[in-house]
Every structure is written in structure tokens, then in C-alpha cells.
Design a protein around this motif. Structure first.
Motif, PDB file in Angstrom:
ATOM      1  N   PRO A   1       1.033  -1.322  -0.063  1.00  0.00           N
ATOM      2  CA  PRO A   1       0.696  -0.147  -0.034  1.00  0.00           C
ATOM      3  C   PRO A   1       1.594   1.255  -0.100  1.00  0.00           C
ATOM      4  CG  PRO A   1       0.050  -0.945   2.661  1.00  0.00           C
ATOM      5  CD  PRO A   1       0.830  -1.920   1.147  1.00  0.00           C
ATOM      6  N   ASP A   2       1.874   0.739   0.356  1.00  0.00           N
ATOM      7  CA  ASP A   2       2.870   2.908   0.314  1.00  0.00           C
ATOM      8  C   ASP A   2       3.112   2.919  -1.606  1.00  0.00           C
ATOM      9  OD1 ASP A   2       5.285   4.119   0.951  1.00  0.00           O
ATOM     10  OD2 ASP A   2       5.454   3.137   2.309  1.00  0.00           O
ATOM     11  N   ARG A   3       2.957   4.052  -1.542  1.00  0.00           N
ATOM     12  CA  ARG A   3       3.316   4.479  -3.363  1.00  0.00           C
ATOM     13  C   ARG A   3       5.016   4.748  -3.265  1.00  0.00           C
ATOM     14  NH1 ARG A   3      -0.841   4.145  -6.112  1.00  0.00           N
ATOM     15  NH2 ARG A   3      -2.976   3.327  -5.213  1.00  0.00           N
ATOM     16  N   ALA A   4       4.798   5.165  -2.295  1.00  0.00           N
ATOM     17  CA  ALA A   4       6.564   5.138  -2.323  1.00  0.00           C
ATOM     18  C   ALA A   4       7.443   3.893  -2.306  1.00  0.00           C
ATOM     19  CB  ALA A   4       6.451   7.018  -1.340  1.00  0.00           C
ATOM     20  N   ALA A   5       7.503   3.465  -1.695  1.00  0.00           N
ATOM     21  CA  ALA A   5       7.803   2.355  -1.343  1.00  0.00           C
ATOM     22  C   ALA A   5       7.620   1.661  -2.743  1.00  0.00           C
ATOM     23  CB  ALA A   5       7.789   1.559  -0.629  1.00  0.00           C
ATOM     24  N   LEU A   6       6.957   1.441  -3.572  1.00  0.00           N
ATOM     25  CA  LEU A   6       6.328   1.122  -4.543  1.00  0.00           C
ATOM     26  C   LEU A   6       7.137   1.544  -5.848  1.00  0.00           C
ATOM     27  CD1 LEU A   6       2.452  -0.516  -4.482  1.00  0.00           C
ATOM     28  CD2 LEU A   6       4.826  -2.255  -5.085  1.00  0.00           C
ATOM     29  N   ASP A   7       7.299   3.201  -5.391  1.00  0.00           N
ATOM     30  CA  ASP A   7       8.069   3.679  -6.639  1.00  0.00           C
ATOM     31  C   ASP A   7       9.176   3.361  -7.018  1.00  0.00           C
ATOM     32  OD1 ASP A   7       5.974   5.054  -7.601  1.00  0.00           O
ATOM     33  OD2 ASP A   7       6.263   6.928  -6.457  1.00  0.00           O
ATOM     34  N   ARG A   8       9.556   3.118  -5.828  1.00  0.00           N
ATOM     35  CA  ARG A   8      11.202   2.504  -5.077  1.00  0.00           C
ATOM     36  C   ARG A   8      11.739   1.173  -6.153  1.00  0.00           C
ATOM     37  NH1 ARG A   8      16.382   4.511  -3.217  1.00  0.00           N
ATOM     38  NH2 ARG A   8      17.278   3.103  -2.714  1.00  0.00           N
ATOM     39  N   ALA A   9      10.274   0.535  -5.133  1.00  0.00           N
ATOM     40  CA  ALA A   9      10.588  -1.145  -6.200  1.00  0.00           C
ATOM     41  C   ALA A   9      10.294  -1.205  -8.207  1.00  0.00           C
ATOM     42  CB  ALA A   9       9.080  -1.983  -5.707  1.00  0.00           C
ATOM     43  N   ARG A  10       9.646  -0.376  -8.116  1.00  0.00           N
ATOM     44  CA  ARG A  10       9.334   0.189  -9.521  1.00  0.00           C
ATOM     45  C   ARG A  10      10.918   0.592 -10.233  1.00  0.00           C
ATOM     46  NH1 ARG A  10       4.347   2.037  -8.127  1.00  0.00           N
ATOM     47  NH2 ARG A  10       2.393   0.255  -9.218  1.00  0.00           N
ATOM     48  N   ARG A  11      11.828   0.833  -9.950  1.00  0.00           N
ATOM     49  CA  ARG A  11      13.050   0.556 -10.712  1.00  0.00           C
ATOM     50  C   ARG A  11      13.618  -0.839 -11.629  1.00  0.00           C
ATOM     51  NH1 ARG A  11      17.303   1.781  -5.821  1.00  0.00           N
ATOM     52  NH2 ARG A  11      15.803   0.384  -5.142  1.00  0.00           N
ATOM     53  N   ARG A  12      12.903  -2.366 -10.838  1.00  0.00           N
ATOM     54  CA  ARG A  12      13.127  -2.935 -11.501  1.00  0.00           C
ATOM     55  C   ARG A  12      11.675  -3.328 -12.873  1.00  0.00           C
ATOM     56  NH1 ARG A  12      17.377  -6.883 -11.702  1.00  0.00           N
ATOM     57  NH2 ARG A  12      16.178  -8.763 -13.103  1.00  0.00           N
ATOM     58  N   THR A  13      11.500  -3.443 -13.831  1.00  0.00           N
ATOM     59  CA  THR A  13      10.324  -3.368 -14.943  1.00  0.00           C
ATOM     60  C   THR A  13      10.352  -4.067 -15.259  1.00  0.00           C
ATOM     61  OG1 THR A  13      11.926  -3.091 -16.738  1.00  0.00           O
ATOM     62  CG2 THR A  13      10.661  -0.924 -15.943  1.00  0.00           C
ATOM     63  N   ASP A  14      10.709  -5.359 -14.890  1.00  0.00           N
ATOM     64  CA  ASP A  14      10.368  -7.286 -15.004  1.00  0.00           C
ATOM     65  C   ASP A  14       9.779  -8.098 -13.708  1.00  0.00           C
ATOM     66  OD1 ASP A  14      12.712  -7.051 -13.424  1.00  0.00           O
ATOM     67  OD2 ASP A  14      13.874  -8.096 -14.853  1.00  0.00           O
ATOM     68  N   VAL A  15       9.238  -7.325 -12.931  1.00  0.00           N
ATOM     69  CA  VAL A  15       8.833  -7.691 -12.009  1.00  0.00           C
ATOM     70  C   VAL A  15       7.143  -6.684 -11.693  1.00  0.00           C
ATOM     71  CG1 VAL A  15       8.529  -7.924  -9.457  1.00  0.00           C
ATOM     72  CG2 VAL A  15      10.440  -7.996 -10.539  1.00  0.00           C
ATOM     73  N   GLU A  16       6.059  -7.116 -11.202  1.00  0.00           N
ATOM     74  CA  GLU A  16       4.815  -6.840 -11.461  1.00  0.00           C
ATOM     75  C   GLU A  16       4.792  -6.034  -9.855  1.00  0.00           C
ATOM     76  OE1 GLU A  16       1.117  -9.160 -12.863  1.00  0.00           O
ATOM     77  OE2 GLU A  16       3.081 -10.702 -13.657  1.00  0.00           O
ATOM     78  N   TRP A  17       4.182  -4.763 -10.403  1.00  0.00           N
ATOM     79  CA  TRP A  17       3.995  -4.233  -9.008  1.00  0.00           C
ATOM     80  C   TRP A  17       2.749  -3.486  -8.416  1.00  0.00           C
ATOM     81  CZ3 TRP A  17       8.294  -5.196  -6.100  1.00  0.00           C
ATOM     82  CH2 TRP A  17       9.414  -5.541  -6.736  1.00  0.00           C
ATOM     83  N   VAL A  18       1.796  -3.642  -7.465  1.00  0.00           N
ATOM     84  CA  VAL A  18       0.730  -3.628  -7.764  1.00  0.00           C
ATOM     85  C   VAL A  18       0.170  -2.862  -5.816  1.00  0.00           C
ATOM     86  CG1 VAL A  18      -2.176  -4.624  -7.485  1.00  0.00           C
ATOM     87  CG2 VAL A  18      -0.313  -5.405  -8.911  1.00  0.00           C
TER      88      VAL A  18
END
Length: 248
Positions: free
Chosen positions: A71-88
Motif C-alpha cells: 500500500p506504500d506508494r513511495a516504497a512501490l516507486d522505489r521497487a519499480r526501478r526494476r520493470t521485469d517484476v509486476e508491482w501492484v
């Protein structure tokens, strides 16, 4: 709840990675979960945070489906540095998949963020639904018998140098212990003691019988239970309750 926000959410997410680097070579808990992830064709990481576990899995050659939910949008923004994983974006109870994963995880004691009975039930129901028949759910909670919160005080503050070269000090203060729920505040200060951010958190410390009652009610069967990261049994001195539950 944040009561001071000089340190942005994005900076807090980056700071989390500095304080809690995901490294299976150094941390037995990370190694435990890494092995499970690498052995599964499809993985849902519930409460994935900044995505360290799934990042490492891809780097190690995982070729299957990896999905992170948080649920943490800032954490997900950081996770999305990799685009070969689905982030929800979403909480555990928001998981809307049906029989799509071989393994679900909640690592780094994320399960303890489920505080109310209804939240625990809804989250377990959603996680079970996301698993294929026979799929497994791996997670850990701090064993309440150790009373880990008693060490969460200013005398155990940590220091870290952030990406800007600032030395930051992170301390904790327990506000209350009511039943099995602990409320505490994490405060981040600069070198002269100015408060940059203060976050209030509630964690639930479930004992084994209560935890297993929730799992059974949700349709899980406990496949394995450990008291440490080396597959030792739960004893009177165990710090962890490590659970692998199978969808029935």
C-alpha cells in the motif's frame, strides 16, 4: 501516522533500504525466503515494500512470474526501478488474484502489521484465494514471549549516512502495549537532534495457538513451523514464529 514530514516519503523509502538491505548472503532470514522464492514458478510478495526480495530473485536468475503488492506508494516507486517484476498498489486484503501463484510471502515481519481480527481474516482469505491448490504461504512473526518491544528505546538508536551524506539517527519509543498490540513511534533526527520525521506504527504479536486458529479458519494447513531461520523447532526461547502454510 506521520506527525513530522520534513523527510519525504521517497527519502524515507530510500532510508529503509539503507537500514534493511536485502542480502541472503548475510542475513539468514533473507536466505530462508530467497530459497523458497527461487524454487517457485510464480510468487506473490505481500507487503513487498521497496521490492528488495523480488529484485534479488530476478538478479539470481528467477525466470517465472514475480508480483509485489504494497500500500506504500513511495516504497512501490522505489521497487519499480526494476520493470521485469509486476508491482501492484494495495493492502493484503486487496489481493484479487484467483489461483495464480505457487507461493505467497510476507517477509520482514510484515504479517504483524495486520492488527485487527477482521483485517487478519480478510488478508488470509485473499492470500489463500491467490494461491493455486496446494500453494504455500510463507511468513514470520516475532514470538511474543521474547518481548522484542522492550528493546525499542532511545538507548538502541541506529545511525546511518543517507544518499546526501547526512548522518541520521533513528530511535524508537513504545507508547503502549495493549493485549497483543504494541504501538510505537520511530523518529528520525539530523546530527543536531532536529526531528525530520516521526512515524507511529501498530504491530500485533500473535502467539502460536491464536495464529494457527486464524490459519485454520482461512483454509490453511500448517506444513512447517520453525523457531529460527535454521529450521529449528519453536521452543521456550524462540525469537521467531516462522510458518509455511499450505492452501487446503
Amino acid at each position: 501516522m506521520n506527525t513530522a514530514r520534513t523527510l519525504s516519503d521517497a527519502e524515507a523509502a530510500a532510508l529503509y533500504d539503507l537500514l534493511n538491505p536485502w542480502d541472503p548472503a548475510r542475513h539468514p532470514g533473507d536466505a530462508f525466503h530467497h530459497a523458497l522464492v527461487m524454487a517457485a514458478d510464480s510468487v506473490l510478495d505481500v507487503g513487498c515494500g521497496t521490492g528488495g526480495m523480488l529484485h534479488r530473485a530476478r538478479e539470481a536468475g528467477h525466470r517465472g512470474r514475480l508480483v509485489g503488492l504494497d500500500p506504500d506508494r513511495a516504497a512501490l516507486d522505489r521497487a519499480r526501478r526494476r520493470t521485469d517484476v509486476e508491482w501492484v498498489a494495495g493492502a493484503a486484503c486487496d489481493a484479487a488474484w484467483e489461483r495464480e501463484f505457487d507461493l505467497a510471502t510476507m517477509v520482514s515481519h510484515a504479517f504483524q502489521c495486520l492488527v485487527g481480527d477482521d483485517e487478519v481474516r480478510a488478508s488470509l482469505t485473499a492470500v489463500r484465494a491467490a494461491l493455486r491448490d496446494g500453494g504455500r504461504f510463507a511468513f514470520e512473526t516475532r514470538h511474543p514471549q521474547v518481548r522484542a518491544w522492550e528493546a525499542w528505546n532511545a538507548s538502541n538508536a541506529a545511525e546511518v549516512v543517507d544518499a546526501c551524506g547526512r548522518t541520521l539517527r533513528i530511535r524508537h519509543h513504545v507508547e503502549s502495549v495493549v493485549g497483543d498490540v504494541v504501538t510505537f513511534t520511530e523518529t528520525t533526527c539530523d546530527p543536531v537532534g532536529t526531528v525530520l520525521r516521526s512515524d507511529r506504527t501498530r504491530l500485533r504479536f500473535l502467539d502460536v495457538p491464536t495464529l494457527d486458529a486464524f490459519l485454520t479458519e482461512a483454509g490453511f494447513a500448517v506444513e512447517a513451523r520453525y523457531g529460527d531461520w535454521h529450521h529449528g523447532p519453536v521452543t521456550g526461547t524462540s525469537r521467531e514464529i516462522v510458518t509455511i502454510a499450505r492452501r487446503g
